[in-house]
Write a protein that holds these residues in place. Sequence first.
Motif, PDB file in Angstrom:
ATOM      1  N   ILE A  16     -11.729 -59.363 -16.710  1.00 17.26           N
ATOM      2  CA  ILE A  16     -10.415 -59.277 -17.341  1.00 17.26           C
ATOM      3  C   ILE A  16     -10.262 -57.959 -18.093  1.00 17.26           C
ATOM      4  N   SER A  17     -11.299 -57.535 -18.775  1.00 19.02           N
ATOM      5  CA  SER A  17     -11.245 -56.232 -19.456  1.00 19.02           C
ATOM      6  C   SER A  17     -11.034 -55.101 -18.461  1.00 19.02           C
ATOM      7  N   THR A  18     -11.625 -55.231 -17.272  1.00 16.09           N
ATOM      8  CA  THR A  18     -11.430 -54.229 -16.224  1.00 16.09           C
ATOM      9  C   THR A  18      -9.961 -54.160 -15.813  1.00 16.09           C
ATOM     10  N   VAL A  19      -9.333 -55.318 -15.691  1.00 11.12           N
ATOM     11  CA  VAL A  19      -7.917 -55.353 -15.334  1.00 11.12           C
ATOM     12  C   VAL A  19      -7.075 -54.756 -16.447  1.00 11.12           C
ATOM     13  N   TYR A  20      -7.345 -55.164 -17.685  1.00  7.16           N
ATOM     14  CA  TYR A  20      -6.571 -54.626 -18.809  1.00  7.16           C
ATOM     15  C   TYR A  20      -6.643 -53.100 -18.845  1.00  7.16           C
ATOM     16  N   ALA A  21      -7.829 -52.552 -18.585  1.00  4.51           N
ATOM     17  CA  ALA A  21      -8.003 -51.100 -18.659  1.00  4.51           C
ATOM     18  C   ALA A  21      -7.235 -50.363 -17.569  1.00  4.51           C
ATOM     19  N   ALA A  22      -6.912 -51.076 -16.489  1.00  9.00           N
ATOM     20  CA  ALA A  22      -6.305 -50.416 -15.332  1.00  9.00           C
ATOM     21  C   ALA A  22      -4.786 -50.407 -15.344  1.00  9.00           C
ATOM     22  N   LEU A  23      -4.179 -51.327 -16.079  1.00  4.60           N
ATOM     23  CA  LEU A  23      -2.739 -51.517 -15.952  1.00  4.60           C
ATOM     24  C   LEU A  23      -1.948 -50.618 -16.901  1.00  4.60           C
ATOM     25  N   ASP A  24      -0.814 -50.155 -16.411  1.00  4.46           N
ATOM     26  CA  ASP A  24       0.117 -49.363 -17.211  1.00  4.46           C
ATOM     27  C   ASP A  24       1.358 -50.191 -17.536  1.00  4.46           C
ATOM     28  N   ARG A  25       1.983 -49.829 -18.617  1.00  5.62           N
ATOM     29  CA  ARG A  25       3.255 -50.451 -18.974  1.00  5.62           C
ATOM     30  C   ARG A  25       4.320 -50.058 -17.956  1.00  5.62           C
ATOM     31  N   ARG A  26       5.071 -51.057 -17.473  1.00  2.00           N
ATOM     32  CA  ARG A  26       6.134 -50.787 -16.508  1.00  2.00           C
ATOM     33  C   ARG A  26       7.507 -51.158 -17.057  1.00  2.00           C
ATOM     34  N   ARG A  27       7.553 -52.126 -17.955  1.00  3.97           N
ATOM     35  CA  ARG A  27       8.822 -52.594 -18.498  1.00  3.97           C
ATOM     36  C   ARG A  27       8.835 -52.365 -20.002  1.00  3.97           C
ATOM     37  N   SER A  28       8.736 -53.458 -20.771  1.00  2.00           N
ATOM     38  CA  SER A  28       8.790 -53.336 -22.234  1.00  2.00           C
ATOM     39  C   SER A  28       7.480 -53.684 -22.918  1.00  2.00           C
ATOM     40  N   GLY A  29       6.415 -53.841 -22.133  1.00  2.00           N
ATOM     41  CA  GLY A  29       5.093 -54.014 -22.733  1.00  2.00           C
ATOM     42  C   GLY A  29       4.786 -55.398 -23.239  1.00  2.00           C
ATOM     43  N   GLU A  30       5.487 -56.425 -22.752  1.00  2.00           N
ATOM     44  CA  GLU A  30       5.194 -57.788 -23.196  1.00  2.00           C
ATOM     45  C   GLU A  30       4.211 -58.462 -22.243  1.00  2.00           C
TER      46      GLU A  30
END
Length: 330
Positions: A16-30
């Motif tokens: 899960i930490s690996t996924v969190y580190a990979a994702l960028d904000r695309r909308r409003s960050g919720e």
Amino acid sequence: MAADDLALVPNASAGISTVYAALDRRRSGEIVVTDHGYGAVTMGAERLARDRWDGGVRTARVPLDADEEQACEAVFAELSEATDLIVVDQITSATARRLPVERIGAEARRRGIPLLVDGAHAPGLLPAPLSRLTCDFWVGNLHKWGCAPRGTAALVARGPLRERLYPPIDSWGAEDPYPDRFDQQGTVDATCYLAAPTALGFIEHTWGWRRARRYMDHLAGYAAQVIGAAFTELTGADSSVDVGMPVPGMRLVRLPEGLGATRVEADALRDRVARELGVEAAFTSFGGIGYLRVSAHVYNTAADYEYFAETCVPVLAEWARAARGRHGAP
């Protein structure tokens, strides 16, 4: 599942930490989570939303006894145009229940929202945890019900977002495609990964997974019955718990008032029981109520839980009375 969807990681939280580190904000960050989420996973979501996305976390409140429809309604009510990620458990750790990840996955796909499914307890406990499940990311521990060596978990990623996933240690495979880049990480010992198929195969060849799951479920039900009856006899309070969408092999027993009402109290109770009674047990909390989370595997027998009911329950009941007395409660 295609082989090139799967990477091996030390545990579900690492995936899960690996996924969190990979994702960028695309909308409003919720980020939408539920109140049944594993604490460390929810804390990671909060840090991602706050520190990198300048957003926030919305928590879907799912009643413990909620059925599939009610659970879906609770999660869907928190989704909006601002939602950048959904994080939901397939089997909840604290409350030993399933969540309708298949329906949540279909709705997430319809709305174009990435879905991360925490399936830490699913491998071995569910016969086909990825069947009919649409999600971008899924993690599951092989060292729990699967009996692989500790430190063995699966990260499954589908779709274009998976090419953003990198292992926590940059090594010589960093330029390889997913999932090959996860195969070589510095001096990480891969022995546990190599032993996982043998562990999973041992259960299948010795008992058969279908038979093992039936045994585990029957035994967990008996355990909850005998332990709950012991608590009720001593306290006069109903210790049974109505769990919506229950899972095989796991049950909840309500603790007497005064025990384990918060995560910190539940963890302290676990440590005290281990130290003073010599028993390893899982205590959890949800909604200000403490629970004993009963689990069963093929190596357990009815005698394990009968011992707990006869030896540990009277002590726990006395600890609960003492705790209530300190707070002026009857």
